[in-house]
Design an enzyme around this catalytic site. Structure first.
Site, PDB file in Angstrom:
ATOM      1  N   SER A 129      -3.468  -6.044   0.457  1.00  0.00           N
ATOM      2  CA  SER A 129      -3.872  -6.900  -0.458  1.00  0.00           C
ATOM      3  C   SER A 129      -4.443  -8.252   0.240  1.00  0.00           C
ATOM      4  O   SER A 129      -3.688  -9.138   0.306  1.00  0.00           O
ATOM      5  CB  SER A 129      -3.169  -6.957  -1.623  1.00  0.00           C
ATOM      6  N   PHE A 130      -5.607  -8.440   0.591  1.00  0.00           N
ATOM      7  CA  PHE A 130      -6.429  -9.338   1.408  1.00  0.00           C
ATOM      8  C   PHE A 130      -7.540 -10.061   0.604  1.00  0.00           C
ATOM      9  O   PHE A 130      -7.499 -11.192   0.592  1.00  0.00           O
ATOM     10  CB  PHE A 130      -6.835  -9.174   2.678  1.00  0.00           C
ATOM     11  N   CYS A 195     -14.444  -2.517  -1.750  1.00  0.00           N
ATOM     12  CA  CYS A 195     -13.109  -3.224  -1.554  1.00  0.00           C
ATOM     13  C   CYS A 195     -12.204  -2.888  -2.746  1.00  0.00           C
ATOM     14  O   CYS A 195     -12.697  -2.857  -3.905  1.00  0.00           O
ATOM     15  CB  CYS A 195     -13.465  -4.618  -1.640  1.00  0.00           C
ATOM     16  N   ILE A 257     -12.303   7.568   3.569  1.00  0.00           N
ATOM     17  CA  ILE A 257     -12.267   6.673   2.527  1.00  0.00           C
ATOM     18  C   ILE A 257     -11.829   5.314   2.800  1.00  0.00           C
ATOM     19  O   ILE A 257     -11.416   5.050   4.092  1.00  0.00           O
ATOM     20  CB  ILE A 257     -11.297   7.333   1.399  1.00  0.00           C
ATOM     21  N   GLY A 284      -2.726   5.029   4.999  1.00  0.00           N
ATOM     22  CA  GLY A 284      -1.678   5.720   5.882  1.00  0.00           C
ATOM     23  C   GLY A 284      -1.416   7.070   5.462  1.00  0.00           C
ATOM     24  O   GLY A 284      -2.238   7.832   4.892  1.00  0.00           O
ATOM     25  N   THR A 338      -3.911   2.261   9.804  1.00  0.00           N
ATOM     26  CA  THR A 338      -2.330   2.027   9.770  1.00  0.00           C
ATOM     27  C   THR A 338      -1.644   2.891  11.111  1.00  0.00           C
ATOM     28  O   THR A 338      -0.777   2.433  11.424  1.00  0.00           O
ATOM     29  CB  THR A 338      -1.709   2.705   8.656  1.00  0.00           C
TER      30      THR A 338
END
Length: 355
Positions: A129-130, A195, A257, A284, A338
């Protein structure tokens, strides 16, 4: 699997990772490749008109600046995407930005609740979460230009960008961002339309008419560069069909995705990121099924509609066999976020596996 120090440190802020990173093995090879790593591929291939040794790389997200890009190229990742940029500065969410998650099996596409903590165990899935942070163009443009120069023969740096809502017509800001990225010399562009911070049901990629406007505006602004669009997982196949019908002949490819959305909770059942951020994007191992399914569906539409767009498969790639699975599903290229963060040797391992 050997436990590696991730090249992005989840205990540090986005800003500190930008200034101090990369870490671990990537820090050791920023200036030059590891002399022990010398894996030759059988024959370079063409990806969007560019020659690459292996169409395997790292998607938009963990490669924050040219130092990260240089290290990734030196580690053998031949397609590297510069972290998504904007036409203006945009601050990152505060810590925590990355947590490990522990779903029971694979993650569904229904924004389910999952346990989140700092136990980064394999097979690994994380929430992030950025808020798609970006420095001002006067900072990222010269740095992206350096990243472009870092590519050796048969490697490609891709410039990712995103328009910002609230700046007039969103398609115009996307077009401006595309021009700014093209000015750095990036040979391939990628428009981020997925996003996860926009909410699971309000992603731009689900609004096919608006995506068409955005793509048309970008192609007018930068007609001479291949354009990828980054999409999320589509539960509704009719909506994906509509999107492909509208832009499949305009774009050079689909990258899919991004993430699946979930509700990360701590051991007390409270929002693990923050009360104001109850949802987060998940990357991941737990989302590989969704990435593979989207590649298969896009490949089917490509054949059905006699189109020739490329497909970049992303999601849950953490060992060489996963690269092979994506290619067999119809992908022209594969990327790992990841997986590469906790195993920076993954490109080397994949090239040896395929040799």
């Amino acid at each position: 699997m050997k436990t590696e120090i991730p090249y992005y440190n989840p205990e540090l802020s986005y800003e500190d990772n930008y200034k101090e990173g990369p870490f671990g093995y990537f820090a050791d090879i920023v200036e030059k490749p590891d002399p022990s790593f010398a894996v030759s591929v059988k024959k370079p291939v063409s990806f969007l008109g560019c020659s690459v040794d292996l169409p395997f790389g790292i998607p938009a997200g963990p490669l924050l600046n040219s130092r990260y890009i240089k290290a990734a190229f030196h580690a053998g990742f031949d397609l590297c995407v510069y972290k998504t940029v904007r036409t203006q500065e945009h601050k990152s969410h505060p810590l925590p930005n990355v947590l490990a998650i522990h779903p029971e099996g694979v993650l569904s596409a229904d924004c389910e609740a999952v346990l989140a903590d700092t136990r980064y165990n394999q097979p690994l899935s994380i929430t992030n979460s950025f808020g798609v942070p970006s420095f001002n163009p006067d900072i990222w443009q010269p740095d992206m230009a350096e990243a472009v120069k870092a590519a050796s023969d048969h490697q490609v740096m891709i410039g990712s960008f995103q328009g910002t809502r609230g700046k007039g017509k969103i398609e115009e800001d996307y077009a401006l961002a595309a021009r700014m990225v093209a000015e750095t010399g990036a040979p391939v562009l990628e428009a981020n339309l997925s996003c996860p911070n926009e909410g699971v049901n309000s992603l731009l990629c689900f609004d096919a008419p608006l995506v068409q406007k955005i793509v048309e505006a970008i192609k007018v602004a930068v007609p001479d560069r291949p354009l990828l669009i980054k999409t999320a997982y589509f539960k509704d196949n009719a909506k994906l069909d509509d999107l492909v019908s509208r832009v499949g002949h305009l774009v050079s490819g689909f990258s899919t995705i991004n993430t699946l959305s979930a509700r990360p909770l701590d051991e007390k059942g409270q929002a693990a990121l923050s009360p104001s951020r109850p949802e987060g994007g998940v990357c991941g191992d737990a989302i590989r099924w969704a990435g593979l399914e989207m590649v298969q569906r896009l490949a089917a539409f490509r054949e059905e509609k006699s189109l020739d767009y490329a497909i970049v498969g992303v999601g849950g790639v953490n060992k060489p066999e996963h690269y092979k699975a994506y290619i067999e599903a119809g992908a022209n290229a594969v990327m790992t976020a990841t997986g590469s963060m906790w195993n920076p040797h993954l490109a080397e391992e994949t090239k040896k596996f395929l040799a």
